[in-house]
Design an enzyme around this catalytic site. Sequence first.
Site, PDB file in Angstrom:
ATOM      1  N   HIS A   1      -9.362   8.258   3.246  1.00 27.31           N
ATOM      2  CA  HIS A   1      -9.637   6.945   3.776  1.00 27.31           C
ATOM      3  C   HIS A   1     -10.764   6.365   3.600  1.00 27.31           C
ATOM      4  O   HIS A   1     -11.081   5.263   3.611  1.00 27.31           O
ATOM      5  CB  HIS A   1      -8.987   6.884   5.039  1.00 27.31           C
ATOM      6  CG  HIS A   1      -7.484   7.270   5.160  1.00 27.31           C
ATOM      7  ND1 HIS A   1      -7.400   8.798   5.486  1.00 27.31           N
ATOM      8  CD2 HIS A   1      -6.216   6.787   4.797  1.00 27.31           C
ATOM      9  CE1 HIS A   1      -6.098   8.975   5.517  1.00 27.31           C
ATOM     10  NE2 HIS A   1      -5.400   8.099   5.008  1.00 27.31           N
TER      11      HIS A   1
ATOM     12  N   HIS B   1       0.908  -1.158  -0.110  1.00 29.28           N
ATOM     13  CA  HIS B   1      -0.049   0.052  -0.117  1.00 29.28           C
ATOM     14  C   HIS B   1       1.031   1.270  -0.046  1.00 29.28           C
ATOM     15  O   HIS B   1       0.525   2.126  -0.797  1.00 29.28           O
ATOM     16  CB  HIS B   1      -0.864  -0.031   1.221  1.00 29.28           C
ATOM     17  CG  HIS B   1      -1.549   1.220   1.392  1.00 29.28           C
ATOM     18  ND1 HIS B   1      -2.744   1.514   1.231  1.00 29.28           N
ATOM     19  CD2 HIS B   1      -1.310   2.519   1.670  1.00 29.28           C
ATOM     20  CE1 HIS B   1      -3.261   2.405   1.610  1.00 29.28           C
ATOM     21  NE2 HIS B   1      -2.452   3.291   1.945  1.00 29.28           N
ATOM     22  N   GLU B   2       1.850   1.375   0.933  1.00 32.42           N
ATOM     23  CA  GLU B   2       2.504   2.495   1.195  1.00 32.42           C
ATOM     24  C   GLU B   2       3.530   2.642  -0.337  1.00 32.42           C
ATOM     25  O   GLU B   2       3.359   3.892  -0.669  1.00 32.42           O
ATOM     26  CB  GLU B   2       3.348   2.591   2.268  1.00 32.42           C
ATOM     27  CG  GLU B   2       2.432   2.644   3.733  1.00 32.42           C
ATOM     28  CD  GLU B   2       1.900   3.600   3.824  1.00 32.42           C
ATOM     29  OE1 GLU B   2       1.778   4.407   3.054  1.00 32.42           O
ATOM     30  OE2 GLU B   2       0.877   3.486   4.535  1.00 32.42           O
TER      31      GLU B   2
ATOM     32  N   GLU C   1      -5.856   6.947  -2.281  1.00 34.12           N
ATOM     33  CA  GLU C   1      -5.794   5.773  -1.296  1.00 34.12           C
ATOM     34  C   GLU C   1      -6.384   4.493  -1.887  1.00 34.12           C
ATOM     35  O   GLU C   1      -5.811   3.526  -1.438  1.00 34.12           O
ATOM     36  CB  GLU C   1      -6.896   6.291   0.025  1.00 34.12           C
ATOM     37  CG  GLU C   1      -6.157   7.148   0.969  1.00 34.12           C
ATOM     38  CD  GLU C   1      -5.047   6.273   1.495  1.00 34.12           C
ATOM     39  OE1 GLU C   1      -5.308   5.049   2.299  1.00 34.12           O
ATOM     40  OE2 GLU C   1      -3.761   6.562   1.555  1.00 34.12           O
TER      41      GLU C   1
ATOM     42  N   ASP D   1     -13.303  12.215   4.280  1.00 37.57           N
ATOM     43  CA  ASP D   1     -12.230  11.818   4.591  1.00 37.57           C
ATOM     44  C   ASP D   1     -11.656  10.590   3.343  1.00 37.57           C
ATOM     45  O   ASP D   1     -12.274   9.835   3.207  1.00 37.57           O
ATOM     46  CB  ASP D   1     -11.779  11.218   5.892  1.00 37.57           C
ATOM     47  CG  ASP D   1     -10.321  10.799   6.059  1.00 37.57           C
ATOM     48  OD1 ASP D   1      -9.839   9.829   5.815  1.00 37.57           O
ATOM     49  OD2 ASP D   1      -9.518  11.538   6.825  1.00 37.57           O
TER      50      ASP D   1
ATOM     51  N   HIS E   1       1.795   4.466  -2.999  1.00 39.13           N
ATOM     52  CA  HIS E   1       1.598   5.555  -2.991  1.00 39.13           C
ATOM     53  C   HIS E   1       2.720   6.262  -3.979  1.00 39.13           C
ATOM     54  O   HIS E   1       2.556   7.419  -4.656  1.00 39.13           O
ATOM     55  CB  HIS E   1       1.753   6.171  -1.714  1.00 39.13           C
ATOM     56  CG  HIS E   1       0.234   6.315  -0.936  1.00 39.13           C
ATOM     57  ND1 HIS E   1      -0.706   6.847  -1.308  1.00 39.13           N
ATOM     58  CD2 HIS E   1       0.053   5.663   0.084  1.00 39.13           C
ATOM     59  CE1 HIS E   1      -1.548   6.730  -0.464  1.00 39.13           C
ATOM     60  NE2 HIS E   1      -1.124   5.959   0.549  1.00 39.13           N
TER      61      HIS E   1
ATOM     62  N   TYR F   1      -4.055  14.511  -2.966  1.00 38.24           N
ATOM     63  CA  TYR F   1      -4.528  13.777  -1.801  1.00 38.24           C
ATOM     64  C   TYR F   1      -5.635  14.704  -1.174  1.00 38.24           C
ATOM     65  O   TYR F   1      -5.256  14.767   0.236  1.00 38.24           O
ATOM     66  CB  TYR F   1      -3.154  13.477  -1.036  1.00 38.24           C
ATOM     67  CG  TYR F   1      -3.529  12.407  -0.148  1.00 38.24           C
ATOM     68  CD1 TYR F   1      -3.262  11.117  -0.586  1.00 38.24           C
ATOM     69  CD2 TYR F   1      -3.611  12.481   1.432  1.00 38.24           C
ATOM     70  CE1 TYR F   1      -3.489  10.004   0.168  1.00 38.24           C
ATOM     71  CE2 TYR F   1      -3.552  11.334   2.186  1.00 38.24           C
ATOM     72  CZ  TYR F   1      -3.661  10.107   1.489  1.00 38.24           C
ATOM     73  OH  TYR F   1      -3.729   9.023   2.178  1.00 38.24           O
TER      74      TYR F   1
END
Length: 527
Positions: A429, A341-342, A365, A427, A345, A356
């Site tokens: 997320h 996931h990270e 996300e 948000d 980005h 973002y």
Amino acid sequence: MTPHISRFTKKRSTLAIATAVAAGALLTAGMTTGASAQPAADATPSGAPMKLSGAARAGLLQDADAKKAETAKELKLGSKEKLVVRDVVKDRDGATHTRYERTYDGLPVLGGDLVVHESKAGKSEGVTRATSKRISVTTASASLKAAPEGARKVVWAASGTPRLAYEKVVTGTQKDGTPRKLHVVTDAATGKKIFQWDAIHTGAGESQYSGSVTVGSTKSGSSYALTDAERGGHSTYDLKHGSSGKGTLFTDADDKWGDGTTNDAATAAVDAAYGAQVTWDYYKDVQGRSGINGDGKGAYSRVHYGNAYVNAFWDDSCFCMTYGDGEGDKKPLTSIDVAGHEMSHGVTAATAGLIYSGESGGLNEATSDIFGTAVEFHANNAKDVGDYLIGEKIDINGDGTPLRYMDKPSKDGASLDNWKSGAGNVDVHYSSGIANHFFYLLSEGSGKKEINGVSYDSPTADGQPAAGIGRDKAEKIWFKALTSYFTTNTDYAGARKGTLSATTDLYGADSAEYKAVDRAWAAVNVK
């Protein structure tokens, strides 16, 4: 536009993957088991991205740079506008998709990016633009408000009428210890804030989550360093509970790392190095991309950040991954899907550059959730089998539940299952749930099923069934859309258009795959 930092953050009574400052944080392989709805992968379509060596990619970028003035004329850009080559994708059939940023009178244009599509023969096949509005602003400073200290002058074109603005990056530390790199854009004439976003995105050894694994190391003198020469030189460092600097490179005398528990500081390093390894392998094997930037260069990872830090984040500014050790320093956020996931980005930042914030932030996300999931399946690790749950290994909620669910995102208590008016105000997320749900439906279809021992029951917005085409195809469609058709301010309507264009390239406009993509978007109320 700018780097991102993604992280995990606490939401109400649970934790969510938080925004980032200049990176990307998620939350947070062997044989898979159980039933699977995944069909065998077809031969790679001719419209899929080609695997490019670093030298080949550099050559394409140089060619595009050499003719950028000619390209600007063909696009009928104004005399004050210039193109800056940012990325290029070449398909197996020879077509290219060249991504440009723009300047106006020497100033960067935020939201002015575009992608030029050309056939193998160099014939224009269209342009994808972040904005179609004409840029005509006065850049003379006489009529401007006093510039904020440390700000740079820009043209803001990501929303509304293009106008002169200032962009300032405000750094600091958030309450949970995550670094902050807040980009604030203000109108140069009025001094009023136009927009803001946080660029930090939050979400052979014995690992804690993946069992006994092989990690790349390099002999240095009489000892070994945790540096993977086969994957761009990715290295893993120990912050020793600090929160700044690069840390100390992990070394070992006998090339045996960690003991599978948090009693050995190298265990988290094994998980981090392994996560970087399987992420690199996924992008190379499945998507034909060599490294996060596509240039064959590895990032680096830092573990043991802060004290009891319940998060992880990717930071473009250092081109690095950072992991906290979780509650009580006992649950490092180093599982496979978190790593995937990270670092995804970073891939988004190097390609579409999705801002973002708003709907583009939700898509940013979701892209990391989608590819974090894809990495987990591709790793095929018996200790951490592939699933459509996000962060299920790190127990970030403290009750054994995952951070997010792709089959029905609202099960986490906050995420959106379907698009609705105002989704851009949610948000990122939680608005990511729309695309996560789309991806699950496109991969597996609606209704009840069990995959690798996990039960799912995915609904649709209109109550009508949706058929899946398999995860392999869904992954390729999303990656193609991300790298060739998404821009910095793509929203959900734009994502639908981009994925349909990508599907046309890969499988044809009259294909069953095209109809499935169209149906999956309708099933999450994006029409």
